[in-house]
Design an enzyme around this catalytic site. Sequence first.
Site, PDB file in Angstrom:
ATOM      1  N   SER A  84      85.834 -52.340  21.196  1.00 38.72           N
ATOM      2  CA  SER A  84      85.493 -52.242  19.525  1.00 38.72           C
ATOM      3  C   SER A  84      84.803 -53.648  19.203  1.00 38.72           C
ATOM      4  CB  SER A  84      86.827 -51.831  18.792  1.00 38.72           C
ATOM      5  OG  SER A  84      86.452 -52.257  17.538  1.00 38.72           O
ATOM      6  N   TYR A 118      95.300 -53.459  15.701  1.00 39.65           N
ATOM      7  CA  TYR A 118      94.060 -53.062  16.316  1.00 39.65           C
ATOM      8  C   TYR A 118      93.428 -54.031  16.837  1.00 39.65           C
ATOM      9  CZ  TYR A 118      90.190 -49.856  16.977  1.00 39.65           C
ATOM     10  OH  TYR A 118      89.054 -49.130  17.490  1.00 39.65           O
TER      11      TYR A 118
HETATM   12  P1  NAD Z   1      89.399 -39.945  18.159  1.00 38.64           P
HETATM   13  O1  NAD Z   1      90.738 -40.055  17.418  1.00 38.64           O
HETATM   14  O2  NAD Z   1      88.240 -39.137  17.857  1.00 38.64           O
HETATM   15  O3  NAD Z   1      89.939 -39.667  19.732  1.00 38.64           O
HETATM   16  C1  NAD Z   1      91.088 -40.135  20.248  1.00 38.64           C
HETATM   17  C2  NAD Z   1      91.420 -39.489  21.519  1.00 38.64           C
HETATM   18  O4  NAD Z   1      92.710 -40.168  21.879  1.00 38.64           O
HETATM   19  C3  NAD Z   1      91.760 -38.291  21.188  1.00 38.64           C
HETATM   20  O5  NAD Z   1      91.265 -37.439  22.375  1.00 38.64           O
HETATM   21  C4  NAD Z   1      93.477 -38.196  21.265  1.00 38.64           C
HETATM   22  O6  NAD Z   1      94.007 -37.007  21.378  1.00 38.64           O
HETATM   23  C5  NAD Z   1      93.752 -39.385  22.046  1.00 38.64           C
HETATM   24  N1  NAD Z   1      95.089 -39.873  21.855  1.00 38.64           N
HETATM   25  C6  NAD Z   1      95.613 -40.575  20.685  1.00 38.64           C
HETATM   26  N2  NAD Z   1      96.854 -40.734  21.037  1.00 38.64           N
HETATM   27  C7  NAD Z   1      96.976 -40.709  22.396  1.00 38.64           C
HETATM   28  C8  NAD Z   1      98.091 -40.771  23.070  1.00 38.64           C
HETATM   29  N3  NAD Z   1      99.335 -41.358  22.695  1.00 38.64           N
HETATM   30  N4  NAD Z   1      98.006 -40.377  24.380  1.00 38.64           N
HETATM   31  C9  NAD Z   1      96.989 -39.889  24.988  1.00 38.64           C
HETATM   32  N5  NAD Z   1      95.711 -39.444  24.406  1.00 38.64           N
HETATM   33  C10 NAD Z   1      95.910 -39.778  22.891  1.00 38.64           C
HETATM   34  O7  NAD Z   1      89.056 -41.387  18.398  1.00 38.64           O
HETATM   35  P2  NAD Z   1      87.311 -41.935  18.667  1.00 38.64           P
HETATM   36  O8  NAD Z   1      86.928 -42.857  17.324  1.00 38.64           O
HETATM   37  O9  NAD Z   1      86.664 -41.106  19.643  1.00 38.64           O
HETATM   38  O10 NAD Z   1      87.921 -43.366  19.651  1.00 38.64           O
HETATM   39  C11 NAD Z   1      88.049 -43.375  20.912  1.00 38.64           C
HETATM   40  C12 NAD Z   1      88.167 -44.970  21.142  1.00 38.64           C
HETATM   41  O11 NAD Z   1      87.085 -45.687  20.589  1.00 38.64           O
HETATM   42  C13 NAD Z   1      89.313 -45.781  20.694  1.00 38.64           C
HETATM   43  O12 NAD Z   1      90.006 -46.357  21.663  1.00 38.64           O
HETATM   44  C14 NAD Z   1      88.908 -46.494  19.605  1.00 38.64           C
HETATM   45  O13 NAD Z   1      89.571 -47.748  19.223  1.00 38.64           O
HETATM   46  C15 NAD Z   1      87.546 -46.713  19.950  1.00 38.64           C
HETATM   47  N6  NAD Z   1      86.527 -47.140  18.818  1.00 38.64           N
HETATM   48  C16 NAD Z   1      86.443 -46.181  17.904  1.00 38.64           C
HETATM   49  C17 NAD Z   1      85.344 -46.573  17.093  1.00 38.64           C
HETATM   50  C18 NAD Z   1      84.968 -45.653  15.704  1.00 38.64           C
HETATM   51  O14 NAD Z   1      84.466 -46.028  14.697  1.00 38.64           O
HETATM   52  N7  NAD Z   1      85.244 -44.380  15.981  1.00 38.64           N
HETATM   53  C19 NAD Z   1      84.605 -47.967  16.942  1.00 38.64           C
HETATM   54  C20 NAD Z   1      84.978 -48.893  17.787  1.00 38.64           C
HETATM   55  C21 NAD Z   1      85.966 -48.370  18.945  1.00 38.64           C
END
Ligand code: NAD
Length: 255
Positions: free
Chosen positions: A137, A150
Amino acid sequence: MILAGKVALVTGSTSGIGLAIARAVAAEGAKLMLNGFGDSAEIERLKEELGAGHDGADLSDQGAVERMMARCADEIGPPDILINNAGVQHVSPVESFPPDKWDWILAINLTAVFHTTRLALPAMKAKGWGRVINTASAHSLVASPNKSAYVAAKHGVAGFTKSVALEAARDGVTVNCISPGYVWTPLVENQIPDTMKARGLTREQVMNDVLLAAQPTKRFVTPEEVAALALFLCRDEAGSITGANLSMDGGWTAA
Ligand code: NAD
């Protein structure tokens, strides 16, 4: 199809960025193991769409991670491509940050990355080819208030990535992280109410003055943009990119 014959395991691939990455690697011929939570009928539909397996391991549980890795190896082979993408968030000032939320965030966003990586590396090294791609991130490089767990976990992922990249550098295995800014996914949408409460703002103010305030492009990154970079890192031409933390944040960390 550049990934024909390869096995990919994408954690947190039932939603958001992970799902976009899963679609991208499946479209290039990889055999796929999905992971993540969700409605069981929707997961069945995804398995069919992508010709994939699914393991619902809760990544905060070390035993479940170990069973998922063993199952992947048994059913479709050990992963050649490991995408550590699952992540969770909780927004609160540090004085009132619930300790169980701290442990939960560290377990899923950081410790699970250690477990999957340590279990996947031996087969990658034996084959002389592997790709580990961690979704970090912009918060692996800079901080925001009220996100101490985080930010700590994501900085940890960036450091872990560099260390393992050095260990695997002579084995044909690259280890990198991608650091998106704000991507429009359920993870971002779900933190809006807490940020509204923590900062006393309206939904629109949170979107424009908090989230996109830091992002000079003034638009959310798309999951497909992140997936395209992950796919590039899987190519043989990316074999010299290792230990990198690749920003895709609309200029956020340039400021
Ligand atoms: P999201 O909430 O859409 O998806 C998260 C996924 O992780 C889902 O498939 C969920 O079921 C799974 N998950 C959650 N808890 C879990 C657990 N205990 N065991 C197994 N699976 C689990 O989130 P996203 O925005 O697609 O985020 C994906 C990654 O990208 C994360 O690591 C997040 O920190 C990172 N990220 C997101 C953003 C953003 O703005 N959305 C920005 C930077 C980084």
